[in-house]
Design an enzyme around this catalytic site. Structure first.
Site, PDB file in Angstrom:
ATOM      1  N   CYS A 134      55.200  64.466  86.155  1.00  0.00           N
ATOM      2  CA  CYS A 134      54.038  63.611  85.865  1.00  0.00           C
ATOM      3  C   CYS A 134      54.294  62.878  84.553  1.00  0.00           C
ATOM      4  O   CYS A 134      55.256  62.134  84.452  1.00  0.00           O
ATOM      5  CB  CYS A 134      52.750  64.433  85.824  1.00  0.00           C
ATOM      6  SG  CYS A 134      52.360  65.274  87.371  1.00  0.00           S
ATOM      7  N   ASP A 189      50.801  57.787  95.251  1.00  0.00           N
ATOM      8  CA  ASP A 189      50.619  57.914  93.810  1.00  0.00           C
ATOM      9  C   ASP A 189      50.172  56.585  93.211  1.00  0.00           C
ATOM     10  O   ASP A 189      50.991  55.703  92.966  1.00  0.00           O
ATOM     11  CB  ASP A 189      51.929  58.374  93.160  1.00  0.00           C
ATOM     12  CG  ASP A 189      51.756  58.731  91.701  1.00  0.00           C
ATOM     13  OD1 ASP A 189      50.672  58.475  91.136  1.00  0.00           O
ATOM     14  OD2 ASP A 189      52.708  59.284  91.109  1.00  0.00           O
ATOM     15  N   HIS A 221      50.854  62.581  93.871  1.00  0.00           N
ATOM     16  CA  HIS A 221      51.123  62.794  92.453  1.00  0.00           C
ATOM     17  C   HIS A 221      50.883  64.271  92.113  1.00  0.00           C
ATOM     18  O   HIS A 221      49.806  64.803  92.374  1.00  0.00           O
ATOM     19  CB  HIS A 221      50.192  61.911  91.620  1.00  0.00           C
ATOM     20  CG  HIS A 221      50.429  62.006  90.150  1.00  0.00           C
ATOM     21  ND1 HIS A 221      51.451  61.336  89.522  1.00  0.00           N
ATOM     22  CD2 HIS A 221      49.787  62.708  89.177  1.00  0.00           C
ATOM     23  CE1 HIS A 221      51.423  61.611  88.217  1.00  0.00           C
ATOM     24  NE2 HIS A 221      50.427  62.439  87.990  1.00  0.00           N
TER      25      HIS A 221
END
Length: 251
Positions: A134, A189, A221
């Site tokens: 991330c 995402d 995500h």
């Protein structure tokens, strides 16, 4: 696979002390260093377990608390299972921490983490690897660009805003990077839309950076994080296959 020892270490930085988790094979032999950058939820049992798994493959894995300016781990108290839909308040706690970690602070801190590797008898001499998740994928890219002499390989998984239109977007460091890169995007995402995927790929290709970028179909995500609602077991295992093969070849 090697038996693993996990310990807590403190790393002196220009702005204080960063607490970190270190996972390494327990035979005491020096191993190639790997810097593991956290996601927005920070250093927690799940991330330590990921570091242990990577260390078992033969690496000294350092997981710094990149939010150390706001306190030692845990900076934010989290439930055992993180579901953003059920706990939207968590967003309000972690976003200010992310925003406060500017690119310049990231690069400065990275220098301290890399210096710790260079000084540790537990780590072999030479360049290190990075893996980031991330927000950690952005930190990996910033670090590879700011410290090209120290980073041999870097991977990022479900990273967001890697190639935005901001003047400090990490993809703009492409011409400074000498490491081999691998990025595995999630196709579900919104923080890494298709235009950013294309922009990142073009920047790396134009700069002659050895790299591979993939989009994991159907993944969201956060797909590697097993303590969150975004976890995708198949995508997470694919990430392990790619990461271990990459580090095994380069490091």
């Amino acid at each position: 696979m090697n038996a693993v020892t996990g310990t807590l270490v403190d790393i002196a930085t220009a702005d204080g002390t960063a607490d970190a988790y270190l996972a390494r094979p327990d035979d005491g032999r020096p191993r190639p260093g790997v810097l593991m950058y956290q996601d927005a939820f920070g250093v927690r049992p799940h991330l330590k377990a990921m570091a242990d798994r990577l260390a078992a493959a033969g690496y000294a894995v350092l997981v710094p608390n990149v939010f150390y300016r706001h306190g030692r781990t845990p900076v934010v108290e989290l439930p055992e299972f993180i579901d953003m839909a059920a706990r939207p308040d968590i967003v309000g706690q972690v976003v200010p921490l992310m925003q406060a970690l500017t690119p310049e602070l990231t690069k400065r801190d990275a220098g301290a983490y890399l210096a710790w590797f260079a000084e540790s008898p537990l780590v072999t001499d030479g360049p290190v690897g990075i893996t980031g998740y991330c927000m950690g994928a952005r930190l990996a890219l910033y670090t590879a660009g700011a410290h090209p002499d120290r980073v041999a390989v870097a991977a990022g998984f479900h990273g967001g805003d890697l190639a935005s239109e901001a003047p400090d977007s990490p993809h703009l460091l492409a011409d400074r990077i000498t490491a081999e890169l691998y990025f595995a995007h999630a196709d579900e995402d919104p923080s890494m839309p298709e235009e950013q995927v294309r922009r990142l790929e073009k920047a790396l290709a134009d700069a002659g950076v050895p790299h591979r970028c993939e989009v994991y179909a159907g993944a969201h995500h956060g797909y590697t994080q097993s303590d969150t609602a975004a976890y995708d077991p198949a995508a997470a295992e694919r990430h392990w296959t790619e990461l271990l093969a990459l580090f095994g070849r380069v490091l």
